[in-house]
Design a protein around this motif. Structure first.
Motif, mmCIF file in Angstrom:
data_model
loop_
_atom_site.group_PDB
_atom_site.id
_atom_site.type_symbol
_atom_site.label_atom_id
_atom_site.label_comp_id
_atom_site.label_asym_id
_atom_site.label_seq_id
_atom_site.Cartn_x
_atom_site.Cartn_y
_atom_site.Cartn_z
ATOM 1 N N ASN A 96 -59.273 -28.165 31.136
ATOM 2 C CA ASN A 96 -59.684 -28.838 32.372
ATOM 3 C C ASN A 96 -60.013 -30.306 32.107
ATOM 4 O O ASN A 96 -59.771 -31.172 32.960
ATOM 5 N N SER B 113 -60.425 -22.976 28.366
ATOM 6 C CA SER B 113 -60.446 -23.378 29.771
ATOM 7 C C SER B 113 -61.841 -23.100 30.307
ATOM 8 O O SER B 113 -62.213 -21.946 30.533
ATOM 9 N N SER C 265 -54.151 -21.721 34.729
ATOM 10 C CA SER C 265 -55.049 -22.335 35.693
ATOM 11 C C SER C 265 -56.466 -22.140 35.165
ATOM 12 O O SER C 265 -56.656 -21.446 34.159
ATOM 13 N N PRO C 266 -57.469 -22.753 35.790
ATOM 14 C CA PRO C 266 -58.832 -22.535 35.307
ATOM 15 C C PRO C 266 -59.156 -21.042 35.181
ATOM 16 O O PRO C 266 -59.016 -20.286 36.140
#
Length: 396
Positions: free
Chosen positions: A122, A191, A237-238
């Protein structure tokens, strides 16, 4: 969701035809520059340079070359544009360099006994520092711009039996805490609060806040020769990771949350990929036969297959994700430009033409005004039993 028909097919384009400084072991790119690490410890910096001939494309040229102090193989380059730094893993040590000049950061001692390095994904996606966006805007590509205050990034250094957590800003590297872990780590991705880590045998996920660990799935589900199957972890993705597992006849790709729960569907390949890269919503994989398959993350279907290119004798290809993007020479705009003959007019004809255009504009404006006044006066009445409503009409 991006419509696959709106995305042009992936193309293979040579950027640096030949590197003679050494055997390439890793590479990264940002903006209009490419950074290359070699087996002999050489660090190369290439920049996109305009050609003196306007009919030719810009090309990447060697800007600088330097040797790592150890003279050992450069294992990994991690660009961190938000703080204008490069993390270089070499000889089980990671050093901090400046971006883009590749100068060692003063008073920053290397961290030793490193098995793997994982920067919070991120934080890698944060906008670049002002010094870099100024350079990037000179290229044809669009890159993230500066947000204001520069925050430190978080990273994990996986050692033989511990996971050390650090915070890195422009000025210094700060140790925060340590978590015990079993030996044998080969690869890791972070993440947010979740760290996904792999040994030669199994994938695990660790909650860095609670220090809880969950084993997920085996790297290979059959007996194989040691070292033939290397784990792959991709941040989707996160708090979502993609993990690859060899079944003996094919490879399965499973999407797992940071809590260890499966999501989406399952990907499958006929062989175990050499490289896996995310360009959301697409996933590109390099197979042992040299072909490149492109899958949709959202539908898990193959959207494109790129035939195996000629890498030359002894060439060992690989795919690398460049999170912040980079510029590539393109002839698309040049090809659409062509010379056109334009007739010249004398001053009297120019003024006469301008007057005629002004009269036409005034006539059109007068018509539009009459039309607007007419529309404003028009009403429709809808009757519903004993009620009536006066509603302005909509003219199209």
């Amino acid at each position: 969701m991006v419509n696959s028909l709106e995305v042009p097919p992936y193309l293979l384009q040579p950027l640096i035809p030949r590197i003679i400084a050494g055997t390439v072991t890793c590479a990264q790119a940002f903006g209009s520059e490419i950074y290359v690490g070699c087996s002999n410890g050489e660090l190369l910096r290439y920049a996109l340079q305009p050609d003196a001939d306007p009919t030719k494309l810009d090309a990447y040229a060697l800007l600088s070359q330097q040797s790592h102090p150890s003279g050992k193989q450069i294992d990994e380059l991690i660009l961190v544009p938000c703080i204008a730094r490069v993390l270089i893993l070499c000889d089980r040590q990671f050093h901090i360099y400046t971006l883009p000049s590749l100068d060692l950061v003063p008073n920053a001692k290397p961290v030793r006994n490193v098995e793997a390095l994982a920067v919070d994904h991120n934080h890698l996606q944060r906008p670049a520092a002002t010094s870099l966006t100024t350079r990037a805007t000179s290229t044809s590509a669009n890159f993230p711009t500066e947000r204001g205050k520069i925050d430190a990034i978080d990273l994990c250094v996986i050692k033989r039996s511990t996971i050390a957590m650090y915070s890195l800003g422009e000025e210094k590297l700060i140790f925060t805490r340590e978590i015990p872990f079993r030996p044998g780590s080969l690869r890791a991705q972070r993440s947010g609060r979740h760290l996904c880590i792999a040994t030669a045998d199994i994938y695990s996920v660790i909650d860095l806040v609670t220090a809880q660990m969950f084993e997920l799935l085996p790297v290979t589900q059959v007996e194989v020769t040691a070292g033939t199957i290397k784990p792959h972890i991709v941040v989707i993705s996160p708090s979502e990771f993609l993990l690859l597992s060899w079944t003996g006849g094919s490879t399965l790709g499973l999407f797992i949350t940071g809590d260890g729960d499966p999501v989406r569907g399952t990907l499958e390949w006929p062989a175990y990929p050499l490289s896996v890269c995310l360009d959301y919503p697409y996933l590109t994989t390099l197979l042992p036969n040299g072909t490149i398959e492109v899958h949709s993350v959202e539908t898990q279907t193959i959207t494109q297959v790129i035939p195996a290119p000629d890498f030359g004798e002894g060439g060992k290809p690989g795919l690398v994700s460049c999170v912040a993007g980079y510029a590539a020479p393109s002839s698309e705009c040049r090809d659409k430009m062509r010379k056109v003959k334009v007739g010249l007019m004398d001053d009297d004809k120019v003024h006469e033409s301008q007057n005629e255009e002004m009269e036409e504009v005034e006539e059109e404006e007068e018509k539009d005004a009459d039309s607007v006044r007419t529309k404003k006066r028009t009403r429709l009445v809808f009757e519903d039993n004993d009620h009536s409503t006066d509603v302005p009409s909509v003219s199209i």
